[in-house]
Write a protein that holds these residues in place. Sequence first.
Motif, PDB file in Angstrom:
ATOM      1  N   ARG A 102       0.799  -1.445   0.266  1.00 21.64           N
ATOM      2  CA  ARG A 102      -0.232   0.303  -0.001  1.00 21.64           C
ATOM      3  C   ARG A 102       0.822   0.947  -0.322  1.00 21.64           C
ATOM      4  NH1 ARG A 102      -5.176  -0.946   1.391  1.00 21.64           N
ATOM      5  NH2 ARG A 102      -5.720  -3.366   1.773  1.00 21.64           N
ATOM      6  N   ARG A 103       1.038   1.651  -1.718  1.00 20.28           N
ATOM      7  CA  ARG A 103       1.852   3.022  -1.398  1.00 20.28           C
ATOM      8  C   ARG A 103       1.058   3.641  -2.714  1.00 20.28           C
ATOM      9  NH1 ARG A 103       6.847   5.650   0.173  1.00 20.28           N
ATOM     10  NH2 ARG A 103       6.336   4.157   2.248  1.00 20.28           N
ATOM     11  N   ALA A 104       0.489   5.206  -2.575  1.00 20.99           N
ATOM     12  CA  ALA A 104       0.007   5.250  -4.030  1.00 20.99           C
ATOM     13  C   ALA A 104       1.520   5.891  -4.847  1.00 20.99           C
ATOM     14  CB  ALA A 104      -0.809   6.838  -3.457  1.00 20.99           C
ATOM     15  N   ILE A 105       0.530   6.114  -5.529  1.00 23.97           N
ATOM     16  CA  ILE A 105       1.450   6.600  -7.351  1.00 23.97           C
ATOM     17  C   ILE A 105       0.465   6.861  -7.943  1.00 23.97           C
ATOM     18  CG2 ILE A 105       3.345   4.420  -6.944  1.00 23.97           C
ATOM     19  CD1 ILE A 105       2.363   3.359  -9.661  1.00 23.97           C
ATOM     20  N   THR A 106       1.470   7.617  -8.921  1.00 26.41           N
ATOM     21  CA  THR A 106       0.604   8.793  -9.819  1.00 26.41           C
ATOM     22  C   THR A 106       1.413   7.618 -11.280  1.00 26.41           C
ATOM     23  OG1 THR A 106       0.513  10.621  -8.425  1.00 26.41           O
ATOM     24  CG2 THR A 106       0.465  10.834 -10.429  1.00 26.41           C
ATOM     25  N   PHE A 107       0.447   7.578 -11.811  1.00 28.82           N
ATOM     26  CA  PHE A 107       0.526   7.047 -13.092  1.00 28.82           C
ATOM     27  C   PHE A 107      -0.822   7.190 -14.239  1.00 28.82           C
ATOM     28  CE2 PHE A 107       0.367   2.901 -15.836  1.00 28.82           C
ATOM     29  CZ  PHE A 107       1.369   3.168 -16.838  1.00 28.82           C
ATOM     30  N   GLU A 108       0.131   7.864 -15.493  1.00 31.73           N
ATOM     31  CA  GLU A 108      -0.923   8.249 -16.159  1.00 31.73           C
ATOM     32  C   GLU A 108      -1.907   9.385 -15.426  1.00 31.73           C
ATOM     33  OE1 GLU A 108      -2.811   4.694 -17.687  1.00 31.73           O
ATOM     34  OE2 GLU A 108      -0.718   4.522 -19.462  1.00 31.73           O
ATOM     35  N   GLY A 109      -1.310  10.275 -14.967  1.00 30.94           N
ATOM     36  CA  GLY A 109      -1.562  11.243 -14.710  1.00 30.94           C
ATOM     37  C   GLY A 109      -3.149  11.266 -14.219  1.00 30.94           C
ATOM     38  N   ARG A 110      -3.163  10.412 -13.009  1.00 32.91           N
ATOM     39  CA  ARG A 110      -3.970   9.429 -11.542  1.00 32.91           C
ATOM     40  C   ARG A 110      -3.810   8.753 -10.470  1.00 32.91           C
ATOM     41  NH1 ARG A 110      -9.513   5.591 -12.461  1.00 32.91           N
ATOM     42  NH2 ARG A 110      -9.873   5.306 -10.771  1.00 32.91           N
ATOM     43  N   ILE A 111      -3.940   9.185  -9.350  1.00 36.03           N
ATOM     44  CA  ILE A 111      -3.393   8.644  -8.255  1.00 36.03           C
ATOM     45  C   ILE A 111      -4.485   7.419  -8.368  1.00 36.03           C
ATOM     46  CG2 ILE A 111      -2.781   9.295  -5.963  1.00 36.03           C
ATOM     47  CD1 ILE A 111      -2.995  12.296  -6.400  1.00 36.03           C
ATOM     48  N   PHE A 112      -3.106   6.390  -7.696  1.00 31.69           N
ATOM     49  CA  PHE A 112      -3.281   5.283  -7.683  1.00 31.69           C
ATOM     50  C   PHE A 112      -3.238   4.809  -5.667  1.00 31.69           C
ATOM     51  CE2 PHE A 112      -3.905   5.245 -12.088  1.00 31.69           C
ATOM     52  CZ  PHE A 112      -5.116   4.785 -12.173  1.00 31.69           C
ATOM     53  N   THR A 171      -2.630   2.222  -4.582  1.00 31.43           N
ATOM     54  CA  THR A 171      -1.145   0.709  -5.694  1.00 31.43           C
ATOM     55  C   THR A 171      -0.865   0.690  -6.960  1.00 31.43           C
ATOM     56  OG1 THR A 171      -2.027  -1.036  -4.936  1.00 31.43           O
ATOM     57  CG2 THR A 171      -2.266  -0.079  -3.429  1.00 31.43           C
ATOM     58  N   SER A 172       0.390   0.106  -6.666  1.00 34.18           N
ATOM     59  CA  SER A 172       1.167  -0.288  -8.258  1.00 34.18           C
ATOM     60  C   SER A 172       0.340  -1.846  -8.751  1.00 34.18           C
ATOM     61  CB  SER A 172       2.155  -0.763  -8.036  1.00 34.18           C
ATOM     62  OG  SER A 172       2.303  -1.807  -7.034  1.00 34.18           O
ATOM     63  N   GLU A 173      -0.370  -2.491  -7.970  1.00 34.71           N
ATOM     64  CA  GLU A 173      -1.205  -2.773  -8.532  1.00 34.71           C
ATOM     65  C   GLU A 173      -3.353  -2.053  -9.043  1.00 34.71           C
ATOM     66  OE1 GLU A 173      -3.049  -7.441  -9.305  1.00 34.71           O
ATOM     67  OE2 GLU A 173      -0.910  -6.237  -8.866  1.00 34.71           O
ATOM     68  N   HIS A 174      -3.286  -1.457  -8.416  1.00 36.11           N
ATOM     69  CA  HIS A 174      -4.555  -0.880  -8.952  1.00 36.11           C
ATOM     70  C   HIS A 174      -4.417   0.081 -10.508  1.00 36.11           C
ATOM     71  CE1 HIS A 174      -6.132  -0.381  -5.091  1.00 36.11           C
ATOM     72  NE2 HIS A 174      -7.463  -0.240  -5.478  1.00 36.11           N
ATOM     73  N   ALA A 175      -2.529   0.845 -10.164  1.00 40.46           N
ATOM     74  CA  ALA A 175      -2.327   1.064 -11.933  1.00 40.46           C
ATOM     75  C   ALA A 175      -2.241   0.554 -12.806  1.00 40.46           C
ATOM     76  CB  ALA A 175      -1.618   1.902 -11.014  1.00 40.46           C
ATOM     77  N   ASP A 212       4.650  -4.614 -21.050  1.00 40.19           N
ATOM     78  CA  ASP A 212       4.838  -2.939 -20.649  1.00 40.19           C
ATOM     79  C   ASP A 212       3.801  -1.463 -19.402  1.00 40.19           C
ATOM     80  OD1 ASP A 212       7.171  -2.895 -22.850  1.00 40.19           O
ATOM     81  OD2 ASP A 212       5.732  -2.351 -24.712  1.00 40.19           O
ATOM     82  N   ARG A 213       3.275  -2.023 -19.445  1.00 38.83           N
ATOM     83  CA  ARG A 213       2.461  -1.011 -18.765  1.00 38.83           C
ATOM     84  C   ARG A 213       3.060  -1.991 -16.566  1.00 38.83           C
ATOM     85  NH1 ARG A 213      -2.751   1.749 -18.573  1.00 38.83           N
ATOM     86  NH2 ARG A 213      -3.198   1.989 -16.102  1.00 38.83           N
ATOM     87  N   MET A 214       3.611  -2.880 -17.400  1.00 40.33           N
ATOM     88  CA  MET A 214       3.593  -3.286 -15.491  1.00 40.33           C
ATOM     89  C   MET A 214       5.156  -2.330 -15.144  1.00 40.33           C
ATOM     90  SD  MET A 214       3.174  -4.840 -12.744  1.00 40.33           S
ATOM     91  CE  MET A 214       2.142  -5.697 -12.131  1.00 40.33           C
ATOM     92  N   ARG A 215       5.783  -2.558 -16.436  1.00 38.55           N
ATOM     93  CA  ARG A 215       7.587  -1.886 -16.771  1.00 38.55           C
ATOM     94  C   ARG A 215       7.077  -0.376 -16.261  1.00 38.55           C
ATOM     95  NH1 ARG A 215       8.424  -5.632 -20.623  1.00 38.55           N
ATOM     96  NH2 ARG A 215       9.861  -6.590 -20.660  1.00 38.55           N
ATOM     97  N   GLY A 216       6.077   0.175 -16.415  1.00 35.39           N
ATOM     98  CA  GLY A 216       6.276   1.239 -16.494  1.00 35.39           C
ATOM     99  C   GLY A 216       5.418   1.757 -15.056  1.00 35.39           C
ATOM    100  N   VAL A 217       4.472   0.907 -14.351  1.00 36.31           N
ATOM    101  CA  VAL A 217       3.882   1.128 -13.216  1.00 36.31           C
ATOM    102  C   VAL A 217       5.037   0.675 -12.104  1.00 36.31           C
ATOM    103  CG1 VAL A 217       2.371   0.278 -11.182  1.00 36.31           C
ATOM    104  CG2 VAL A 217       1.518   0.121 -13.479  1.00 36.31           C
ATOM    105  N   LEU A 218       5.985   0.183 -11.903  1.00 40.26           N
ATOM    106  CA  LEU A 218       6.559  -0.115 -11.502  1.00 40.26           C
ATOM    107  C   LEU A 218       8.340   0.864 -11.145  1.00 40.26           C
ATOM    108  CD1 LEU A 218       7.641  -3.792 -11.843  1.00 40.26           C
ATOM    109  CD2 LEU A 218       6.694  -2.870  -9.691  1.00 40.26           C
TER     110      LEU A 218
END
Length: 167
Positions: free
Chosen positions: A22-32, A34-38, A84-90
Amino acid sequence: MKEIRFYRASEKPYGVFSNLYRRAITFEGRIFPTSEHAYQAGKARKEEVREWLMAAPSPALLAMAAHGLYQWDIVPDWSKVKFDRMRGVLMAKFTQHADLAAILLETKDAMLIETATVDNAVNRLWGEVPGKGGKNMLGIMLMEVRQHLTQKSSTKRRRKVAMQAAE
């Protein structure tokens, strides 16, 4: 070569490698949250299915729901774009959180292996299952991120030394 095995988000110190951590990340302009959400946000073909997934009360339930989607609810090219999406999220996760990056960098050149406890196709793709093997794609991608962060860090150090020498 040293191996570091991880799986549960609650395990110290390597639970941070789990996408359920559980740690929020910003990805594709949205805050998620967790990385699983993104990651899973990219899987749904329809916005209402995506938002239903995002409303899951925990990242583990989100993952279970996303793995159970009907084929017609999944973007048509998911099997081609998911890595590729997972690489970007990580990359987002570990570049946005210096404390998590430090833990990843402290693993140096160790082999990172997600070691699942339940044998299924998803766990054998993203990790390994004892006695059954697996592709360990999450571990491989984490090592790629670690290499990127190591190179970035060494470039910064060289620049700093060059600037000090120029003064």
